[in-house]
Design an enzyme around this catalytic site. Sequence first.
Site, PDB file in Angstrom:
ATOM      1  N   VAL A 110       5.736   1.583   7.344  1.00  0.00           N
ATOM      2  CA  VAL A 110       5.993   2.962   7.742  1.00  0.00           C
ATOM      3  C   VAL A 110       4.667   3.705   7.862  1.00  0.00           C
ATOM      4  O   VAL A 110       3.853   3.680   6.928  1.00  0.00           O
ATOM      5  CB  VAL A 110       6.893   3.671   6.705  1.00  0.00           C
TER       6      VAL A 110
ATOM      7  N   PRO B 179       0.839  -1.203   0.000  1.00  0.00           N
ATOM      8  CA  PRO B 179       0.000   0.000   0.000  1.00  0.00           C
ATOM      9  C   PRO B 179       0.872   1.249   0.000  1.00  0.00           C
ATOM     10  O   PRO B 179       1.557   1.551   0.973  1.00  0.00           O
ATOM     11  CB  PRO B 179      -0.796  -0.117   1.309  1.00  0.00           C
TER      12      PRO B 179
ATOM     13  N   ASP C 155       5.956   2.188   1.926  1.00  0.00           N
ATOM     14  CA  ASP C 155       5.051   1.063   2.160  1.00  0.00           C
ATOM     15  C   ASP C 155       4.366   1.283   3.506  1.00  0.00           C
ATOM     16  O   ASP C 155       5.016   1.233   4.556  1.00  0.00           O
ATOM     17  CB  ASP C 155       5.865  -0.232   2.153  1.00  0.00           C
ATOM     18  N   HIS C 156       3.050   1.504   3.472  1.00  0.00           N
ATOM     19  CA  HIS C 156       2.322   1.848   4.689  1.00  0.00           C
ATOM     20  C   HIS C 156       2.191   0.662   5.647  1.00  0.00           C
ATOM     21  O   HIS C 156       1.797   0.838   6.807  1.00  0.00           O
ATOM     22  CB  HIS C 156       0.931   2.383   4.350  1.00  0.00           C
ATOM     23  N   ARG C 157       2.553  -0.544   5.198  1.00  0.00           N
ATOM     24  CA  ARG C 157       2.582  -1.672   6.131  1.00  0.00           C
ATOM     25  C   ARG C 157       3.760  -1.545   7.093  1.00  0.00           C
ATOM     26  O   ARG C 157       3.718  -2.030   8.229  1.00  0.00           O
ATOM     27  CB  ARG C 157       2.717  -2.996   5.362  1.00  0.00           C
TER      28      ARG C 157
END
Length: 459
Positions: free
Chosen positions: A433, A253, A429-431
Site C-alpha cells: 500500500v 515496512p 505495509d508499504h510494500r
Amino acid sequence: MIQDFTLPDLGEGLPEAELVQWMVAEGDTVTLNQTIAEVETAKAVVELPSPYAGRISALHAAAGDVVAVGSVLISYDLGGDAAPAEAPAPAAQSVEEPAKAEPNLVGYGAAPRGSARPQRRTRSAGGRPAVSDTAVLEAAPHDVIHASEVVERPTERPRSTPPVRLFAKQLGVDLALVEATGASGVITRADVEAYAERVGATKTSTTPTPPVRETVSDFPPSAAQGERTTRTPIRGVRKHTAEAMVRSAFTAPHVTTFLTVDVTATTELIASLKADRSLQEHKIGVMAVAAKAVCLALARHTGLNSRWDDAAGEIVEHHYVNLGIAAATGRGLVVPNIRDAQDLTLVELADAIRGLAETARSGKTSPAEMMGGTFSITNVGVFGVDAGTPILNPGEAGILALGAVRRQPWEHRGEIALRDVMTLALSFDHRLVDGEQGSRFLVDVADILREPGRAMLLR
C-alpha cells in the site's frame, strides 16, 4: 491393557505445549471425549478430550511442565486386551460411534455439557468426611478458618480459567474451596471475590498483629516480601505474540497515518439504537460501526485487504474480509477474527465482536479463530488513549487503531461547538500500500464515522 496417549499436534504445527492443569487424577475413571487437561500452546489454551474410556493409570507431566508434541502425556488402563474405543471426529460422529483413527483434537474441545465428570476416589478414615488435612494449612498462615468455612473438598479438580487461577493465587484463595455459581460449573472471578470477602469478614488472628507503617504501593506481593525482582518464564501466548510482533516489525515496512474525525453523528446513532428495545441486547458500540465502515472501505481499497507472499513472489488479494479484533487478556494479546465480516449486518458484527471478546477474556479462544485474518482493528480508546502506532498482525496489510471518543470544542458548520471527536490511526505495509491508497482508505472510514448515512451510498 495399558494404552499411552501422546500429546498430539494441535493443528498449529507447534512443537510443544505447557500443561496448565489436569482435570483428572490417577485412578479416575473417565469417559470417551471427557476433558482430561488444559494445555497452553503459543496461541491459545486448549482443552484435551480423552481419546479413550477407561481408568487413568499414570500422569506423565505436572502442571507447569512444557511437554513436547509426541511425548507420552497420560496412560490408561483399558482392561483386558480389547481394542480401545477412540474419540469421535469433531462433527461427523457421535460419542457412541467409535472413530477409526485418533482424531485431530482442535475443534472438538470438551465433552458435551452434562457428560460425566471424573470419579475421584474418596480418601477418608474413621467415617469422617474426606476433607484434606491441608485445607486449613493452605489458607494464609495467620488466618484461622472457622468450622463453617471448612467444607468437604470437591471430588474433582475445580474448573476455572488461567486468569481466574492467577487471581485466586494472588489473593491466597484455594480454588478447591470455592463454589462455582454459574450453570457451566466454571469458577469465575466473581466467585473468587465473593469467597475471599466472606472469609476475610470472618477470619480472626491467633496472635497480635504488630503495627505496620501504612504505605501506598503498586508493586506485586512478592515485592513486599523483600524480593526486588520477579522472573516469569516467556512462554505460551506471550511468547508467540512477541515473536510475531518482532517478525512483523522487521519484515513489513510499516507506515502509520492519523486522522481526527468528528463522530458525533455516529454516537447519536448508537444512542438511538440503544434506546430501541428490540436492539438493547446486542450492545452496538463504536467498535461495531467502525468494523462496518472498514468492511465497506476495504471493498473500495483492496490493497489494504491483501498479503505479500514472499515465497511465491506474489501479492494475494482477498475477496473476503476476515476481520481481526485485537483483545488484551491476562495471558497476552490475542487477535481472533470474524470470518466473512463483509457479509454481516451492523447488529451481527456487534454480536460477533462481543462473542470474540468474551471468549478471549475467558482464555478459550481456539487457535483456528486466530488464523487467516486479512485486516485488524484495535480499540486503544477503551484505555483512555487518543492514538498509537499499531503493529501489523503478520500476514496482513493493515490495522486500524481507534482512539478514545472525547467531547471537545470543534468547528461545526462555521461555528465552534462541543462535538464527539476521535482519532484514527492506520498502519499499513508499504510494500502493498502506498501513501495515497492508505490515506484514501482512512478518509473513507472517517467519512462513514462522520456521517453514518453515507454507508447507504457504498457498495
